[in-house]
Design a protein around this motif. Structure first.
Motif, PDB file in Angstrom:
ATOM      1  N   CYS A 252      -5.661 -12.447 -11.581  1.00 40.34           N
ATOM      2  CA  CYS A 252      -6.813 -13.270 -11.952  1.00 40.34           C
ATOM      3  C   CYS A 252      -8.055 -12.868 -11.155  1.00 40.34           C
ATOM      4  CB  CYS A 252      -6.511 -14.748 -11.799  1.00 40.34           C
ATOM      5  SG  CYS A 252      -5.962 -15.206 -10.157  1.00 40.34           S
ATOM      6  N   ASP A 256     -11.681 -11.616 -12.522  1.00 41.48           N
ATOM      7  CA  ASP A 256     -12.964 -12.121 -12.016  1.00 41.48           C
ATOM      8  C   ASP A 256     -13.861 -10.957 -11.587  1.00 41.48           C
ATOM      9  OD1 ASP A 256     -12.153 -14.739 -12.395  1.00 41.48           O
ATOM     10  OD2 ASP A 256     -11.477 -15.001 -10.319  1.00 41.48           O
ATOM     11  N   SER A 286      -0.675 -13.689 -19.372  1.00 40.60           N
ATOM     12  CA  SER A 286      -1.451 -14.648 -18.590  1.00 40.60           C
ATOM     13  C   SER A 286      -2.837 -14.098 -18.288  1.00 40.60           C
ATOM     14  CB  SER A 286      -0.728 -14.978 -17.274  1.00 40.60           C
ATOM     15  OG  SER A 286       0.526 -15.576 -17.534  1.00 40.60           O
ATOM     16  N   TRP A 289      -4.969 -14.255 -21.411  1.00 40.74           N
ATOM     17  CA  TRP A 289      -5.413 -15.638 -21.638  1.00 40.74           C
ATOM     18  C   TRP A 289      -6.549 -15.983 -20.687  1.00 40.74           C
ATOM     19  CZ3 TRP A 289      -5.823 -19.713 -18.311  1.00 40.74           C
ATOM     20  CH2 TRP A 289      -6.144 -20.953 -18.881  1.00 40.74           C
ATOM     21  N   TYR A 290      -6.411 -15.603 -19.422  1.00 41.78           N
ATOM     22  CA  TYR A 290      -7.438 -15.922 -18.432  1.00 41.78           C
ATOM     23  C   TYR A 290      -8.755 -15.208 -18.762  1.00 41.78           C
ATOM     24  CZ  TYR A 290      -9.673 -16.609 -13.897  1.00 41.78           C
ATOM     25  OH  TYR A 290     -10.551 -16.955 -12.901  1.00 41.78           O
ATOM     26  N   SER A 291      -8.659 -13.955 -19.209  1.00 40.91           N
ATOM     27  CA  SER A 291      -9.855 -13.208 -19.598  1.00 40.91           C
ATOM     28  C   SER A 291     -10.569 -13.897 -20.759  1.00 40.91           C
ATOM     29  CB  SER A 291      -9.487 -11.772 -19.978  1.00 40.91           C
ATOM     30  OG  SER A 291     -10.616 -11.063 -20.441  1.00 40.91           O
ATOM     31  N   TYR A 293     -10.463 -17.012 -21.432  1.00 43.45           N
ATOM     32  CA  TYR A 293     -10.982 -18.288 -20.942  1.00 43.45           C
ATOM     33  C   TYR A 293     -12.287 -18.111 -20.165  1.00 43.45           C
ATOM     34  CZ  TYR A 293     -11.253 -22.634 -18.256  1.00 43.45           C
ATOM     35  OH  TYR A 293     -11.691 -23.806 -17.690  1.00 43.45           O
ATOM     36  N   VAL A 294     -12.341 -17.107 -19.292  1.00 46.74           N
ATOM     37  CA  VAL A 294     -13.507 -16.985 -18.401  1.00 46.74           C
ATOM     38  C   VAL A 294     -14.658 -16.193 -19.006  1.00 46.74           C
ATOM     39  CG1 VAL A 294     -12.144 -17.271 -16.310  1.00 46.74           C
ATOM     40  CG2 VAL A 294     -12.572 -14.966 -17.186  1.00 46.74           C
TER      41      VAL A 294
END
Length: 312
Positions: A252, A256, A286, A289-291, A293-294
């Motif tokens: 994650c 970022d 995961s 999904w995080y990419s 989302y952000v």
């Protein structure tokens, strides 16, 4: 430029075990229906639709990448166990010239060099680059008794040692290259490659810190708007908290970082040796999904997999 992964694991080579193979077979068999066996096309479709972690493997070799630039130079990044198979493709060639660039000299990044077949041919020219002036001593010591039976003097006599400096560009066949020190116990240096306006960064064994997000002139020149970033993403967030100072990053944090510096494609690299293929692919899901989302998926997230090629 073309980039090929020859070794993607972190810390220590990780051969797939018999139990892991058996688990894959059981999982595949449990998915088969009578309809999947009716014809050749049906069987091929069944195989094509298997989850990636079942049909193939991430690979168990430690860090090694190969870049072929427009000039068709052979540029090899690190000499983990993956360099052994990299060398096999050149065993019948003569008068080859290689450029071997080291990020640092931990075992998992140097232990494959004694098994790089072309290095023993007298007509091979081997250029070795590093930010560490003692590179020759480091590589020599791992090839002397009692650690290895063949001394470094058995390699080609045409070894050229290049002492490079951070933020001082150099070129190989017209490709511009620059290094940057990043946090890792004992140090580690990331590499930036620029050719025909395309930018590629190799950043292994990196524990990302706030300083890497500072918009300094040096950071902007090195990271901003890179097309492909191969970045250490060995840990989950929980592991990062437990292993602070060990010199590796969580997936994650890697995302970022890629979002902050407007990276187009991020390849998760230096995979945890304790994780099997299923676990690593779960981390990829995961991360994707995080990419999303952000940043709405502006950074495309991939896994570094042995044998995979990137064309820029």
């Amino acid at each position: 430029m073309k980039i090929r992964f020859w070794g993607v694991r972190g810390s220590i080579s990780t051969p797939i075990t018999a139990a892991q193979i058996q688990s894959k077979i059981v999982a595949v068999v449990s998915r088969i229906s009578v309809r999947d066996l009716e014809s050749e096309n049906a069987r091929q479709n069944f195989i094509a639709n298997l989850p990636e972690y079942l049909y193939g493997t991430i690979g168990g070799n430690t860090a090694c990448l190969e870049i072929t630039n427009e000039n068709r130079d052979h540029i090899i990044l690190d000499a983990g166990t993956g360099i052994r198979m990299c060398g096999k493709q050149y065993t019948k060639n003569q008068n080859e010239v290689f450029h071997l660039l080291f990020s640092h000299f931990h075992w998992d990044h140097i232990q494959g060099l004694p098994f790089f077949d072309p290095a023993y041919k007298p007509d091979t020219v081997l250029n070795i680059y590093s930010n560490y002036p003692n590179m020759r001593r480091f590589l020599k010591e791992q090839m002397q008794p009692p650690f290895f039976p063949v001394p470094i003097e058995s390699l080609t006599k045409q070894i050229i040692w290049h002492d490079i400096k951070d933020s001082v560009p150099f070129t190989i066949g017209g490709m511009q290259i620059m290094t940057k020190a990043m946090f890792h116990p004992g140090g580690s240096h990331s590499y930036l490659f620029i050719e025909n306006g395309k930018r590629f960064i190799y950043a292994t064994d990196v524990e990302l810190r706030q300083i890497d997000f500072d918009r300094t002139e040096e950071n902007i020149a090195f990271f901003e708007n890179t097309d492909v970033l191969v970045l250490d993403a060995q840990y989950t967030v929980e592991e990062t908290a437990q292993k602070e100072g060990w010199g590796h990053s969580a997936f994650c944090y890697a995302i970022d970082f890629a979002v902050f510096w407007h990276i187009k494609h991020l390849y998760l690299f230096h995979h945890e040796p304790m994780y099997d293929d299923k676990k690593v692919h779960t981390i990829l899901k995961s991360a994707q999904w995080y990419s999303d989302y952000v940043c709405g998926g502006k950074v495309t997230v991939h896994l570094a997999i042995e044998g995979q090629e990137i064309h820029l």
